[in-house]
Design an enzyme around this catalytic site. Structure first.
Site, PDB file in Angstrom:
ATOM      1  N   LYS A   1       0.825  -1.215   0.000  1.00  0.00           N
ATOM      2  CA  LYS A   1       0.000   0.000   0.000  1.00  0.00           C
ATOM      3  C   LYS A   1       0.859   1.266   0.000  1.00  0.00           C
ATOM      4  CE  LYS A   1      -2.225  -1.091   3.779  1.00  0.00           C
ATOM      5  NZ  LYS A   1      -1.584  -2.411   4.045  1.00  0.00           N
TER       6      LYS A   1
ATOM      7  N   ARG B   1      -8.681   0.966   9.571  1.00  0.00           N
ATOM      8  CA  ARG B   1      -8.256  -0.415   9.824  1.00  0.00           C
ATOM      9  C   ARG B   1      -9.372  -1.246  10.444  1.00  0.00           C
ATOM     10  NH1 ARG B   1      -2.128  -1.413  10.539  1.00  0.00           N
ATOM     11  NH2 ARG B   1      -1.196   0.541   9.894  1.00  0.00           N
TER      12      ARG B   1
ATOM     13  N   ARG C   1      12.789  -7.076   5.421  1.00  0.00           N
ATOM     14  CA  ARG C   1      13.149  -5.654   5.376  1.00  0.00           C
ATOM     15  C   ARG C   1      14.240  -5.321   6.387  1.00  0.00           C
ATOM     16  NH1 ARG C   1       7.347  -2.738   4.790  1.00  0.00           N
ATOM     17  NH2 ARG C   1       7.234  -3.223   7.015  1.00  0.00           N
TER      18      ARG C   1
ATOM     19  N   ARG D   1      13.253  -3.623  12.139  1.00  0.00           N
ATOM     20  CA  ARG D   1      12.278  -3.020  13.034  1.00  0.00           C
ATOM     21  C   ARG D   1      11.603  -4.106  13.865  1.00  0.00           C
ATOM     22  NH1 ARG D   1       8.734   0.492   9.167  1.00  0.00           N
ATOM     23  NH2 ARG D   1       7.223  -0.991   9.961  1.00  0.00           N
TER      24      ARG D   1
ATOM     25  N   ARG E   1       0.360  -9.707  13.268  1.00  0.00           N
ATOM     26  CA  ARG E   1      -0.271  -8.592  12.539  1.00  0.00           C
ATOM     27  C   ARG E   1      -1.267  -9.121  11.504  1.00  0.00           C
ATOM     28  NH1 ARG E   1       4.643  -5.171  10.356  1.00  0.00           N
ATOM     29  NH2 ARG E   1       3.026  -3.824   9.493  1.00  0.00           N
TER      30      ARG E   1
END
Length: 208
Positions: A14, A89, A123, A152, A163
């Site tokens: 996104k 959300r 990532r 992260r 998540r």
């Protein structure tokens, strides 16, 4: 006027698509994640509160997020439209959004869960702002400034899986919410950035 909501699981792309759309259509890209991360970086009271929530893989409470978005959409650059990335959300957030702004189209970027996990868990970040991925970059240091790269906390695989569970429970119902309003468009986001961007652009231009 184009008021756009981008839907999709964490890691569906996104943010990448929103940045490209911002350039093409000259619309502000509003990412609650970016705003929250800026507060975390700056160590604001909101940032401290949000970091504790995000590090557990949980969602930031609706009242905090809605207030932040409402203020942002009231700014002059949103008069001709916007691209919302990461909001709403939940159904409650979507209903709150309807109270101060109407959505022209909700574009759902559909990506397989395992692909999402590979994208996010791979990532790596640098303190200078550069971002890398283990699938294309094997070094531990930033190519730009030489600093050590890090992952992260909310990019760890176990947090990503949580998540996704939260997304399935709380955010996926938005697909039906916007379908009922006749503004939903679902596209295949498994085919890479350029192919996805072409499909999203076709939706916005009314050709999809």
């Amino acid at each position: 006027m184009a008021r756009i909501v981008l839907l999709g699981a964490p890691g569906a792309g996104k943010g990448t698509q929103a940045a490209l759309l911002k350039e093409k259509y000259n619309l502000p890209h509003i990412s609650t994640g970016d705003i929250f991360r800026a507060n975390i970086r700056e160590g604001t009271p909101l940032g401290v509160k949000v970091k504790a929530i995000i590090d557990k893989g949980e969602l930031v409470p609706d009242e905090l997020t809605v207030a932040l978005v409402k203020d942002r959409l009231a700014m002059p650059d949103c008069e001709k439209g916007y691209i919302l990335d990461g909001f709403p959300r939940t159904i409650a957030q979507a209903e709150a959004l309807e109270s101060f702004s109407s959505v022209d189209m909700a574009i759902n970027i559909a990506v397989d869960d395992e692909a999402v996990i590979r994208r996010i868990a791979g990532r790596r970040m640098c303190k200078c702002g550069e971002t890398y991925h283990t699938s294309t970059y094997g070094a531990d240091e930033c190519a730009k400034c030489g600093s050590k790269l890090y992952q992260r906390d909310d990019d760890r695989e176990e947090v990503v899986r949580e998540r996704l569970r939260v997304y399935d429970r709380q955010t996926k119902p938005l697909i039906e919410f916007y379908a009922k309003r006749g503004v939903l468009h679902t596209i295949d986001g498994n085919k890479g950035v350029e192919a996805t961007f072409r499909l999203v652009s076709e939706v916005i231009d009314g050709r999809h």
